[in-house]
Design an enzyme around this catalytic site. Structure first.
Site, PDB file in Angstrom:
ATOM      1  N   ASN A  22      -2.952  12.740  -4.159  1.00 30.99           N
ATOM      2  CA  ASN A  22      -4.123  12.680  -5.031  1.00 30.99           C
ATOM      3  C   ASN A  22      -5.112  13.799  -4.721  1.00 30.99           C
ATOM      4  O   ASN A  22      -5.698  14.405  -5.625  1.00 30.99           O
ATOM      5  CB  ASN A  22      -4.797  11.311  -4.870  1.00 30.99           C
ATOM      6  N   ASP A  70       0.863  -1.176   0.000  1.00 28.96           N
ATOM      7  CA  ASP A  70       0.000   0.000   0.000  1.00 28.96           C
ATOM      8  C   ASP A  70       0.904   1.233   0.000  1.00 28.96           C
ATOM      9  O   ASP A  70       1.947   1.260   0.670  1.00 28.96           O
ATOM     10  CB  ASP A  70      -0.897   0.000   1.238  1.00 28.96           C
ATOM     11  N   HIS A 113      -6.087  14.099  -9.623  1.00 33.24           N
ATOM     12  CA  HIS A 113      -6.038  12.693 -10.032  1.00 33.24           C
ATOM     13  C   HIS A 113      -5.066  12.455 -11.186  1.00 33.24           C
ATOM     14  O   HIS A 113      -4.553  11.351 -11.339  1.00 33.24           O
ATOM     15  CB  HIS A 113      -7.440  12.228 -10.428  1.00 33.24           C
ATOM     16  N   ASP A 115      -2.514   9.518 -11.036  1.00 33.58           N
ATOM     17  CA  ASP A 115      -2.402   8.457 -12.039  1.00 33.58           C
ATOM     18  C   ASP A 115      -0.953   8.274 -12.489  1.00 33.58           C
ATOM     19  O   ASP A 115      -0.484   7.145 -12.683  1.00 33.58           O
ATOM     20  CB  ASP A 115      -3.286   8.773 -13.235  1.00 33.58           C
ATOM     21  N   ARG A 127      14.042  -3.157  -1.505  1.00 30.82           N
ATOM     22  CA  ARG A 127      14.301  -2.459  -2.775  1.00 30.82           C
ATOM     23  C   ARG A 127      13.058  -1.719  -3.244  1.00 30.82           C
ATOM     24  O   ARG A 127      13.141  -0.577  -3.715  1.00 30.82           O
ATOM     25  CB  ARG A 127      14.762  -3.458  -3.837  1.00 30.82           C
ATOM     26  N   ASP A 183      -4.584   2.534  -4.482  1.00 34.78           N
ATOM     27  CA  ASP A 183      -3.119   2.537  -4.394  1.00 34.78           C
ATOM     28  C   ASP A 183      -2.617   1.255  -3.738  1.00 34.78           C
ATOM     29  O   ASP A 183      -1.561   1.250  -3.110  1.00 34.78           O
ATOM     30  CB  ASP A 183      -2.630   3.760  -3.618  1.00 34.78           C
TER      31      ASP A 183
END
Length: 280
Positions: A143, A135, A148, A152, A199, A178
């Site tokens: 956002n 998440d 948006h 995106d 990573r 997300d």
């Protein structure tokens, strides 16, 4: 001639010595004048003979039905080719539709439907695997404040990072919003999974400029690993990855956690964004 005369009335099957794949059908006829007529035709091999020797209508007798046969053969070939082309287009359209149904339109990753199908396949196999549930941290703020469109672009960037650190056999899913899920078949080593999580978190947390805006987000990851002992269904492992993700969120941003028995089996009802410590 005497040997040939004894074959009068019988159907002969002949082949050219120089072209043994080309066959002839022959019939010996007594002309009742001490001679013989040997009537030869290509029979079923006429199509091969026409192609091999470049024969045309002038090479056959006016009453020969070869040209009609060749016309029918050509019509049949054209019909088969048209049918094959149509089937190929239909198959291509079906495959494209199936791919679209399994693909997230924004990131190009797989979607939740593909995840459900993959979990079902894993449940029917003996393959060991790991599930990573990720998440994004601070994405909602980006956002809401920058729009948006920027959001995106952030999600597309995250998708590229996922692709750059995973194997070809790994399944990459945007589960919604997300949230992302990575299914790693055959990978259960905790050290390698730890390196992968570090990573991913590190690269996603790197500041980036998107559409002229300086963006800094993060990622939290929960990991569940299947085991040969005490096996459970993949859907349960996905839920365990959710629980581990919740634990990582509670520990602070940019964390990863492996599911363990002391975490329990039930997802908390608190929204992941709200799981951030207030001081952060």
């Amino acid at each position: 001639m005497s040997d040939l005369r004894r074959l009068t009335g019988e159907v002969l099957r002949l082949r050219l010595r120089q072209e043994p794949e080309i066959g002839f059908r022959g019939l010996v006829i007594d002309d009742e004048a001490q001679g013989l007529i040997l009537d030869l035709s290509f029979g079923i091999a006429v199509v091969d003979a026409v192609q091999r020797f470049g024969l045309t209508a002038q090479d056959f007798a006016p009453g020969d039905l070869v040209m009609e046969l060749l016309f029918l053969q050509e019509a049949k070939s054209s019909a088969i080719a048209a049918s094959f082309s149509r089937n190929a287009r239909l198959n291509g359209a079906r495959l494209a539709a199936e791919t679209d149904a399994m693909t997230d339109g924004l990131t190009g990753l797989h979607n939740r439907r593909a995840l459900d199908a993959a979990l079902a396949r894993l449940g029917q196999s003996n393959t060991e695997y790991a599930i990573l549930h990720m998440d994004l941290d601070r994405f909602k703020q980006v956002n809401d404040t920058l729009g948006h469109g920027i959001g995106d672009s952030v999600l597309k960037r995250v998708a590229l990072i996922l692709r750059s650190h995973t194997r070809q056999d790994d399944l990459l899913i945007r589960a919604g919003g997300d949230e992302f899920v990575i299914v790693c078949p055959g990978l259960t080593d905790h050290l390698r999974l730890t390196e992968l999580a570090i990573r991913l978190i590190g690269d996603i947390s790197e500041p980036a400029q998107i559409d002229g805006q300086d963006i800094t987000i993060g990622a939290s990851i929960g990991i569940a690993v299947s085991a040969a002992t005490a096996r459970c269904d993949p859907v349960t492992h996905l839920s365990r990855a959710d629980v581990a993700l919740y634990a990582a969120k509670r520990s602070g941003r940019g964390q990863y956690r492996f599911w363990s028995t002391d975490m329990g089996e039930c997802l908390a009802s608190l929204d992941l964004e709200d799981a951030q410590p207030k001081a952060m």
